[in-house]
Design a protein around this motif. Structure first.
Motif, PDB file in Angstrom:
ATOM      1  N   PRO A  84       0.843  -1.186   0.000  1.00  0.00           N
ATOM      2  CA  PRO A  84       0.000   0.000   0.000  1.00  0.00           C
ATOM      3  C   PRO A  84       0.876   1.233   0.000  1.00  0.00           C
ATOM      4  O   PRO A  84       1.935   1.261   0.612  1.00  0.00           O
ATOM      5  N   ARG A  85       0.417   2.228  -0.721  1.00  0.00           N
ATOM      6  CA  ARG A  85       1.265   3.399  -0.869  1.00  0.00           C
ATOM      7  C   ARG A  85       0.608   4.650  -0.305  1.00  0.00           C
ATOM      8  O   ARG A  85       1.221   5.690  -0.237  1.00  0.00           O
ATOM      9  N   SER A  86      -0.622   4.568   0.027  1.00  0.00           N
ATOM     10  CA  SER A  86      -1.296   5.783   0.474  1.00  0.00           C
ATOM     11  C   SER A  86      -2.252   5.443   1.599  1.00  0.00           C
ATOM     12  O   SER A  86      -2.576   4.286   1.825  1.00  0.00           O
ATOM     13  N   ASN A  87      -2.684   6.438   2.287  1.00  0.00           N
ATOM     14  CA  ASN A  87      -3.692   6.236   3.309  1.00  0.00           C
ATOM     15  C   ASN A  87      -5.054   6.144   2.671  1.00  0.00           C
ATOM     16  O   ASN A  87      -5.493   7.097   2.048  1.00  0.00           O
ATOM     17  N   PRO A 100       1.973   9.621   6.309  1.00  0.00           N
ATOM     18  CA  PRO A 100       2.789   8.417   6.511  1.00  0.00           C
ATOM     19  C   PRO A 100       4.125   8.536   5.782  1.00  0.00           C
ATOM     20  O   PRO A 100       4.176   9.030   4.659  1.00  0.00           O
ATOM     21  N   ARG A 134       5.912   6.465   4.353  1.00  0.00           N
ATOM     22  CA  ARG A 134       6.144   5.675   3.137  1.00  0.00           C
ATOM     23  C   ARG A 134       5.814   6.463   1.868  1.00  0.00           C
ATOM     24  O   ARG A 134       6.191   6.062   0.778  1.00  0.00           O
ATOM     25  N   LEU A 135       5.116   7.585   2.015  1.00  0.00           N
ATOM     26  CA  LEU A 135       4.806   8.385   0.835  1.00  0.00           C
ATOM     27  C   LEU A 135       6.022   9.144   0.322  1.00  0.00           C
ATOM     28  O   LEU A 135       6.015   9.679  -0.772  1.00  0.00           O
TER      29      LEU A 135
END
Lengths: 356, 535
Positions: free
Chosen positions: A6-9, B414, B416-417
């Protein structure tokens, strides 16, 4: 693999909507086995709803069933958050119940405000110890905790059986393998007169809220999240992975032990080997449905309990197997897992593009 | 590496791929803005740009993973006729002979190289595996290109460079006519990179077209025929490699002048950390040190040069507080360390920049603010009675984001972005903000683009100017020679005495890295390895 991360919320609509949608789909899918069993579908759904919510009594029964599920759900949620795969909540529940019986059936006595905390602490400590052992084996020797905790469930159940035939056996039980009853001062008071729902429910709700705050707002919660999400980075930053894991084990085992205390001191009144119809295992499902969110555990435990209680009463009324309840819960879990995957996949698709 | 002149066969009938006016928008973001790009047979085109310039999006459109909002992709068929590629259809791209080698390999580690290559090309239902045809074809490919690799070894036993060869063979085996390599050198040692370039040149000579996505300039100048530069989603320049120079391309990529990193002379002060006869034996040469002596002083950058896997990991683990020596002593500010513990080290003025910033440097699902505070959450500044002080954590993050120019949606996003360069800035902000006395920088600029790299160097030099001792472990000789005051070479768990950078000859350094030459005896006894041990 990495490309599927997953790359985004995901937005709140997805986070909260997907499990609800999944549960709904699972309930609708239950029409298929109902039809195969030849039951009148609409009537069956009506009976299920009234079985869980139709009267004060049925709602009280549902809440009584939800109480241990919230606690074992929390036990699984906090452990899985830290990637400690505790499959042993069932055994920890029984150890908690046994510890509660050991101190709460007349060895010591006192007023309720002393005795209730005493049985709770004894039960939580016993449950916690049951998980700290396997956790130490994992952190020190790399022993897989899935295997150890799972197998401990059977060992504990046999141990409980042994104790109920021996040291803990109630001499007044006419030969039944059950313990002496919990004394009145240690028993959880009922919330409603002549109903089974007891203060264990309040304790479970408070535990969920406290755990949510603990995970989100405290230093220990921070460290648990860090270790669970990326143990290597946590270790590099100076967080002790071993200490964090032991803390998680104590919390998770303690909550499962508390479920045992609540069952023995609130619902049943004495310990027997049929105290739990698999609450420890069901807790894993509850936690997964809640996506490991402590507050979400409340909702998913209520869902699972209503399905169980509703399907139970429906099956009695129209004569289909009550295993239908297991089927619905299992399908809900599958739907949530699939839904979760699709959500992540789609969100990731957008993200990758934005990074260019 | 120099910009050798290349001959490219640029005639229109050799045209293999043409992107025309490709535009892709994501909401308000224009990831690709009317990009034109052509590639001919036998040509190596370098697609340059900083992170976020739109390189990956463009390639995703080429491969059918995204559909362009505007513009077309045309590919010459095998008969030479140009045909428009069906948008959004990866299979069409594969059928057209477009092969991709990702930066992160897509190989099944437990299968052999051969298994990986033929995977997906064999029928599922078959009575017997006959791979003699596959072997013959691969044998031919290997002989023609120099892509030599033992195809019967399970992939996990191969080196990174060999894995990459398997990936390239995989694409060629599927009759690729255009090979796209995404950051192919990011994971390679200089030697491996050189041999990759030799292979690519051979392949190009046989008519294969190659697109290299890159941000390391020197390499691009050495291998490509033509360079296209992207910035902010648009193509800002295109030139023959023979007409290009390092400085102009860098400026084109970054959009402004890139400050050259330069040391200002400075007297080194007292020793900050001294390793004396440290032995760490983990039974594996990558993770062992065999009696090393290292001293880093205030206001000095000590470069540790070496080919990857010669004990750098052991040295870094030790200084990061994650491992302890089997024998020998570590002194920090004259005090012998007995407690090797990452938390204690971090709290006592040691800044640690991990080698693998994604794996060890951040927790992707936690916020930027939490990641910046991660080393210090137990300190009274950021918690009261065990409860996190989110205001203090957020304030620190806001300052860090501003001071270190961390590009992110905000402190609560977050981590990871973030892109690689911004993760590195986040880590720099985390550790340098506390005015450390000792900085362990392990491959701090690997995989970063020009702008981020120069930013890392500036920060390290700034800390050095402020009196910190810096231990810089790097495989990048340019980086070491630019910013180190002294350089020591690590080879097979031994470290040579440190040598002043100004006195170092590049080729000698290369020989020492290969373990073929002992270091000259240092005048200062504290940094000397026993003679003979370095051989």
């Amino acid at each position: 693999m990495i490309r599927f991360e997953p790359r985004s919320n995901p937005g709140p609509l997805l986070v909260y909507g997907v499990p609800v949608l999944a549960a709904t789909i699972a309930i609708l899918l239950a029409a298929i086995p109902l039809a195969l069993a030849g039951a009148p579908i609409i009537e069956a759904y009506g009976l299920m709803i009234s079985g869980a919510f139709g009267s004060v009594f049925s709602t009280s029964e549902m809440l009584t069933r939800a109480t241990p599920l919230i606690l074992t759900g929390l036990a699984a949620a906090i452990a899985f958050r830290a990637k400690l795969w505790n499959i042993g909540a069932e055994g920890q529940l029984y150890m908690g119940a046994m510890a509660a019986v050991a101190v709460g059936s007349g060895v010591i006595d006192g007023p309720s405000w002393v005795m209730i905390p005493v049985v709770i602490i004894a039960g939580m400590a016993a449950g916690a110890l049951m998980l700290i052992g396997p956790t130490l084996l994992k952190t020190r020797l790399g022993v897989d905790e899935v295997v150890t905790t799972l197998l401990l469930n059977f060992i504990v159940l046999l141990f409980v059986q042994m104790m109920l035939e021996g040291a803990l056996k109630d001499p007044m039980s006419m030969g039944w393998p059950q313990s002496e009853p919990i004394i009145d001062s240690a028993a959880f008071p009922a919330l409603l007169e002549r109903m089974r729902v007891h203060i264990g429910l309040l304790i479970a709700l408070v535990s969920a809220i406290a755990l949510a705050i603990f995970v989100k707002r405290t230093v220990w919660g921070f460290e648990i999240r860090a270790v669970g999400e990326n143990a290597a980075a946590a270790k590099f930053s100076g967080i002790s992975v071993t200490k964090t894991m032991i803390l998680v084990a104590a919390l998770s085992g303690g909550l499962a032990g508390l479920a045992g205390v609540s069952e023995v001191a609130g619902t049943r009144g004495y310990l027997a080997t049929d105290l739990s119809p698999g609450y420890g295992y069901a807790g894993i499902v509850v936690a997964m449905l809640a996506r490991l969110s402590p507050i979400g555990v409340i909702a998913s435990a209520l869902f699972v309990a209503s399905v169980f209680v509703g399907a139970d009463s429906m099956s009695r009324a129209i004569g289909v197997s009550s295993y239908l309840a297991d089927l619905i819960v299992a399908m809900a879990l599958l739907c949530v897992l699939i839904g979760g995957f699709l959500t992540r996949f789609r969100v990731h698709f957008d993200r990758k593009s934005a990074q260019g | 590496m120099s910009s050798a002149a290349h001959t490219s066969s640029e005639t229109s009938q050799d045209l293999l791929l043409s992107l025309a006016g490709v535009t892709k928008r994501f909401g308000p973001l224009v990831a690709n803005d009317a990009i034109d790009l052509t590639v001919h047979k036998g040509e190596i085109v370098a697609l340059l740009g900083e992170n976020g310039a739109g390189k990956t999006t463009l390639m995703n459109i080429l491969f059918g993973h995204y559909v362009a909002d505007e513009g077309t992709v045309t590919v010459a068929g095998r008969d030479g006729d140009l045909e428009q590629l069906e948008p959004g259809a990866p299979q069409a791209a594969l059928d057209a002979g477009i092969g991709m080698v990702h930066q992160h390999f897509t190989l099944a580690e437990n299968l052999t190289g051969l298994d990986n290559i033929v995977l997906g090309t064999e029928p599922i239902f078959r009575l017997r595996r006959d791979r003699s045809t596959a072997r013959a074809k691969l044998g031919e490919l290997m002989a023609g290109s120099g892509l030599n690799v033992d195809l019967d070894q399970p992939v996990h036993k191969l080196t990174v460079g060999e894995k990459q060869r398997v990936e390239i063979l995989k694409a060629l085996y599927r009759d690729a006519r255009l090979l796209v390599l995404d950051e192919p050198t990011a994971v390679l040692t200089p030697q491996e990179a050189d041999s990759l370039f030799a292979i690519l040149r051979k392949l190009a000579a046989t008519g294969l077209a190659v697109i290299i996505i890159a941000h390391k300039l020197a390499e691009v100048l050495a291998v490509s025929h033509r360079i296209a530069v992207l910035r902010g989603g648009a193509k800002v320049g295109e030139m023959k490699t023979s007409d290009a120079n390092h400085k102009s391309i860098a400026e084109l990529m970054v959009g402004r002048e890139v400050p050259a990193s330069r040391r200002t002379p400075r007297e080194a002060g007292k020793p900050v950390i001294t390793l004396a006869d440290v032995i760490i034996d983990r039974g594996d040469s990558r993770r062992s040190l065999h009696g090393v002596n290292v001293t880093a002083r205030e206001g000095e950058i000590l470069g540790i040069a070496g080919v990857s896997g010669n004990g750098q990991a052991a040295l870094a683990q030790l200084i990061a507080g994650l491992d302890k020596p089997d024998s020998g002593t570590v002194e920090i500010f004259g005090e012998t360390i007995t407690k090797f513990d990452a938390h204690t080290f971090a709290q006592n003025g040691i800044a640690r920049i991990p080698e693998d910033r994604h794996h060890d440097g951040m927790v992707g699902s936690m916020t930027v603010a939490e990641n910046i505070a991660i080393e210090d959450v137990r300190s009274p500044e950021y918690q009261k009675l065990g409860f996190l002080d989110f205001d203090a954590i957020r304030t620190r993050a806001e300052h860090a984001i501003a001071d270190y120019d961390v590009r992110c949606p905000g402190p609560d996003a977050p981590a990871r972005l973030l892109s690689g360069g911004n993760i590195q800035k986040l880590i720099l902000a985390r550790v340098l903000e506390k005015s450390p006395k000792l900085i362990l920088a392990n491959q701090p600029s690997r995989g970063l683009d020009v702008g981020a790299q120069s930013e890392v160097h500036r920060r390290l030099l700034e800390a050095r100017q402020g009196g910190a001792a810096v231990i810089l472990i790097s495989e990048d000789l340019d980086e070491l020679l630019t910013i180190s005051d002294q350089i020591a070479v690590i080879h097979a768990g031994h470290i040579t005495p440190a040598m002043p950078t100004d006195s170092i000859d590049r080729s000698e350094l290369g020989l020492m890295m290969a373990g073929q030459k002992a270091a000259p005896h240092a005048p200062d006894g504290t940094t000397t390895t026993k003679p003979g041990e370095t051989a």
